[in-house]
Design a protein around this motif. Structure first.
Motif, PDB file in Angstrom:
ATOM      1  N   ILE A  48       0.844  -1.206   0.000  1.00 57.00           N
ATOM      2  CA  ILE A  48       0.000   0.000   0.000  1.00 57.00           C
ATOM      3  C   ILE A  48       0.870   1.244   0.000  1.00 57.00           C
ATOM      4  O   ILE A  48       0.670   2.171  -0.794  1.00 57.00           O
ATOM      5  N   GLU A  49       1.850   1.292   0.893  1.00 61.90           N
ATOM      6  CA  GLU A  49       2.702   2.479   1.015  1.00 61.90           C
ATOM      7  C   GLU A  49       3.571   2.700  -0.217  1.00 61.90           C
ATOM      8  O   GLU A  49       3.897   3.841  -0.543  1.00 61.90           O
ATOM      9  N   ASN A  50       3.938   1.623  -0.913  1.00 61.54           N
ATOM     10  CA  ASN A  50       4.753   1.745  -2.132  1.00 61.54           C
ATOM     11  C   ASN A  50       3.909   1.989  -3.379  1.00 61.54           C
ATOM     12  O   ASN A  50       4.447   2.145  -4.464  1.00 61.54           O
ATOM     13  N   GLY A  51       2.589   1.963  -3.221  1.00 70.31           N
ATOM     14  CA  GLY A  51       1.705   2.166  -4.357  1.00 70.31           C
ATOM     15  C   GLY A  51       1.675   0.985  -5.311  1.00 70.31           C
ATOM     16  O   GLY A  51       1.355   1.146  -6.499  1.00 70.31           O
ATOM     17  N   ASP A  52       2.006  -0.203  -4.811  1.00 70.55           N
ATOM     18  CA  ASP A  52       1.970  -1.415  -5.644  1.00 70.55           C
ATOM     19  C   ASP A  52       0.540  -1.689  -6.099  1.00 70.55           C
ATOM     20  O   ASP A  52      -0.427  -1.355  -5.401  1.00 70.55           O
ATOM     21  N   ASP A  53       0.413  -2.294  -7.249  1.00 68.34           N
ATOM     22  CA  ASP A  53      -0.890  -2.618  -7.811  1.00 68.34           C
ATOM     23  C   ASP A  53      -1.404  -3.914  -7.191  1.00 68.34           C
ATOM     24  O   ASP A  53      -1.100  -5.005  -7.664  1.00 68.34           O
ATOM     25  N   ILE A  54      -2.146  -3.785  -6.106  1.00 68.83           N
ATOM     26  CA  ILE A  54      -2.786  -4.925  -5.445  1.00 68.83           C
ATOM     27  C   ILE A  54      -4.269  -4.610  -5.316  1.00 68.83           C
ATOM     28  O   ILE A  54      -4.673  -3.447  -5.355  1.00 68.83           O
ATOM     29  N   THR A  55      -5.057  -5.649  -5.163  1.00 66.72           N
ATOM     30  CA  THR A  55      -6.489  -5.478  -4.919  1.00 66.72           C
ATOM     31  C   THR A  55      -6.836  -6.216  -3.639  1.00 66.72           C
ATOM     32  O   THR A  55      -6.539  -7.399  -3.490  1.00 66.72           O
ATOM     33  N   LEU A  56      -7.453  -5.502  -2.709  1.00 67.31           N
ATOM     34  CA  LEU A  56      -7.909  -6.088  -1.449  1.00 67.31           C
ATOM     35  C   LEU A  56      -9.408  -6.349  -1.562  1.00 67.31           C
ATOM     36  O   LEU A  56     -10.176  -5.430  -1.838  1.00 67.31           O
ATOM     37  N   VAL A  57      -9.811  -7.604  -1.375  1.00 70.72           N
ATOM     38  CA  VAL A  57     -11.220  -7.974  -1.391  1.00 70.72           C
ATOM     39  C   VAL A  57     -11.596  -8.364   0.026  1.00 70.72           C
ATOM     40  O   VAL A  57     -11.131  -9.379   0.552  1.00 70.72           O
ATOM     41  N   ASP A  58     -12.414  -7.534   0.655  1.00 73.81           N
ATOM     42  CA  ASP A  58     -12.793  -7.715   2.049  1.00 73.81           C
ATOM     43  C   ASP A  58     -14.145  -8.410   2.121  1.00 73.81           C
ATOM     44  O   ASP A  58     -15.119  -7.956   1.523  1.00 73.81           O
ATOM     45  N   ILE A  59     -14.206  -9.531   2.848  1.00 73.02           N
ATOM     46  CA  ILE A  59     -15.464 -10.270   2.945  1.00 73.02           C
ATOM     47  C   ILE A  59     -16.155 -10.101   4.298  1.00 73.02           C
ATOM     48  O   ILE A  59     -17.160 -10.757   4.568  1.00 73.02           O
ATOM     49  N   GLN A  60     -15.647  -9.207   5.149  1.00 73.69           N
ATOM     50  CA  GLN A  60     -16.264  -9.010   6.468  1.00 73.69           C
ATOM     51  C   GLN A  60     -17.751  -8.660   6.325  1.00 73.69           C
ATOM     52  O   GLN A  60     -18.152  -8.025   5.346  1.00 73.69           O
ATOM     53  N   VAL A  61     -18.536  -9.040   7.327  1.00 70.14           N
ATOM     54  CA  VAL A  61     -19.942  -8.655   7.342  1.00 70.14           C
ATOM     55  C   VAL A  61     -20.041  -7.145   7.534  1.00 70.14           C
ATOM     56  O   VAL A  61     -19.074  -6.485   7.926  1.00 70.14           O
ATOM     57  N   GLU A  62     -21.202  -6.599   7.275  1.00 73.29           N
ATOM     58  CA  GLU A  62     -21.389  -5.147   7.265  1.00 73.29           C
ATOM     59  C   GLU A  62     -20.951  -4.464   8.563  1.00 73.29           C
ATOM     60  O   GLU A  62     -20.272  -3.440   8.530  1.00 73.29           O
ATOM     61  N   ASP A  63     -21.351  -5.006   9.715  1.00 73.40           N
ATOM     62  CA  ASP A  63     -20.978  -4.375  10.995  1.00 73.40           C
ATOM     63  C   ASP A  63     -19.468  -4.311  11.177  1.00 73.40           C
ATOM     64  O   ASP A  63     -18.932  -3.300  11.624  1.00 73.40           O
ATOM     65  N   GLU A  64     -18.767  -5.393  10.819  1.00 75.83           N
ATOM     66  CA  GLU A  64     -17.313  -5.410  10.947  1.00 75.83           C
ATOM     67  C   GLU A  64     -16.670  -4.455   9.956  1.00 75.83           C
ATOM     68  O   GLU A  64     -15.713  -3.755  10.278  1.00 75.83           O
ATOM     69  N   TRP A  65     -17.179  -4.448   8.718  1.00 76.88           N
ATOM     70  CA  TRP A  65     -16.668  -3.523   7.701  1.00 76.88           C
ATOM     71  C   TRP A  65     -16.817  -2.079   8.192  1.00 76.88           C
ATOM     72  O   TRP A  65     -15.889  -1.280   8.083  1.00 76.88           O
ATOM     73  N   ASN A  66     -17.998  -1.747   8.725  1.00 76.65           N
ATOM     74  CA  ASN A  66     -18.237  -0.386   9.204  1.00 76.65           C
ATOM     75  C   ASN A  66     -17.342  -0.031  10.390  1.00 76.65           C
ATOM     76  O   ASN A  66     -16.965   1.126  10.553  1.00 76.65           O
ATOM     77  N   ALA A  67     -17.000  -1.012  11.202  1.00 78.98           N
ATOM     78  CA  ALA A  67     -16.153  -0.761  12.376  1.00 78.98           C
ATOM     79  C   ALA A  67     -14.694  -0.543  11.978  1.00 78.98           C
ATOM     80  O   ALA A  67     -14.008   0.302  12.563  1.00 78.98           O
ATOM     81  N   HIS A  68     -14.215  -1.272  10.983  1.00 81.33           N
ATOM     82  CA  HIS A  68     -12.808  -1.147  10.558  1.00 81.33           C
ATOM     83  C   HIS A  68     -12.542  -1.961   9.310  1.00 81.33           C
ATOM     84  O   HIS A  68     -12.998  -3.097   9.185  1.00 81.33           O
ATOM     85  N   HIS A  69     -11.851  -1.342   8.395  1.00 86.63           N
ATOM     86  CA  HIS A  69     -11.386  -2.049   7.197  1.00 86.63           C
ATOM     87  C   HIS A  69     -10.176  -1.305   6.642  1.00 86.63           C
ATOM     88  O   HIS A  69      -9.965  -0.127   6.927  1.00 86.63           O
ATOM     89  N   ILE A  70      -9.393  -2.024   5.868  1.00 87.16           N
ATOM     90  CA  ILE A  70      -8.184  -1.443   5.301  1.00 87.16           C
ATOM     91  C   ILE A  70      -8.567  -0.483   4.182  1.00 87.16           C
ATOM     92  O   ILE A  70      -9.421  -0.794   3.339  1.00 87.16           O
ATOM     93  N   LYS A  71      -7.940   0.695   4.184  1.00 89.47           N
ATOM     94  CA  LYS A  71      -8.213   1.698   3.156  1.00 89.47           C
ATOM     95  C   LYS A  71      -8.032   1.104   1.768  1.00 89.47           C
ATOM     96  O   LYS A  71      -7.069   0.394   1.506  1.00 89.47           O
ATOM     97  N   GLY A  72      -8.998   1.399   0.912  1.00 89.45           N
ATOM     98  CA  GLY A  72      -8.914   0.958  -0.476  1.00 89.45           C
ATOM     99  C   GLY A  72      -9.465  -0.428  -0.741  1.00 89.45           C
ATOM    100  O   GLY A  72      -9.507  -0.861  -1.892  1.00 89.45           O
ATOM    101  N   ALA A  73      -9.882  -1.134   0.297  1.00 92.60           N
ATOM    102  CA  ALA A  73     -10.422  -2.482   0.111  1.00 92.60           C
ATOM    103  C   ALA A  73     -11.795  -2.423  -0.558  1.00 92.60           C
ATOM    104  O   ALA A  73     -12.551  -1.468  -0.378  1.00 92.60           O
ATOM    105  N   ILE A  74     -12.097  -3.448  -1.320  1.00 91.61           N
ATOM    106  CA  ILE A  74     -13.414  -3.605  -1.937  1.00 91.61           C
ATOM    107  C   ILE A  74     -14.263  -4.451  -0.986  1.00 91.61           C
ATOM    108  O   ILE A  74     -13.882  -5.560  -0.630  1.00 91.61           O
TER     109      ILE A  74
END
Length: 149
Positions: A48-74
């Motif tokens: 993330i800090e180096n600007g590498d081309d990665i894709t983060l796919v987050d499968i957390q449920v809505e409450d967990e996603w709303n509480a915390h998730h990595i910036k830029g995750a889908i």
């Protein structure tokens, strides 16, 4: 006497055959076990800090996603990815996964849900060499500065 030797010889051959079959079965089972690729939290942070081309796919449920998730995750909100409805949520983001860059699946603990997601994405045509799991999942993510809350 010859009958006893012949009988012992036949038992020895049978025993070797049984052991041989058993060990072949063990090897077969081991070869069929699924293996998964992982990114550590530090590797994801560096990417993330180096600007590498990665894709983060987050499968957390809505409450967990709303509480915390990595910036830029889908977000898919698909956890635990066991039902057709949950797999359909993963399917909805597949158009965003084009290319050859690494795809890192983020789940609460980095285990079963992420593994099921990797398997589903592979079955959906994503190249397996692109698919990774965030080791220890969102629960093991130590870099608060890269979280959105």
């Amino acid at each position: 006497m010859k009958k006893k030797i012949l009988a012992l010889l036949l038992m020895a051959i049978l025993a070797v055959s049984v052991v041989g079959c058993a060990s072949n079965e063990t090897e077969k089972t081991t070869a069929e076990e699924k293996t998964y690729q992982y990114y550590t939290a530090e590797q994801v942070k560096d990417a993330i800090e180096n600007g590498d081309d990665i894709t983060l796919v987050d499968i957390q449920v809505e409450d967990e996603w709303n509480a915390h998730h990595i910036k830029g995750a889908i977000s898919t909100k698909a956890y635990p990815v066991k039902t057709d409805e949950e797999r359909a949520k993963v399917d909805a983001v597949i158009p965003q996964l084009e290319g050859d860059n690494p795809i890192i699946v983020v789940c609460p603990g980095g285990k079963g849900g992420a593994q099921r997601t990797v398997e589903h994405l592979t079955e959906s045509g994503i190249k397996p060499e692109r698919l990774f799991i965030l080791e220890n999942g969102q629960g093991g993510w130590p870099y608060d500065e890269l979280l959105e809350k």
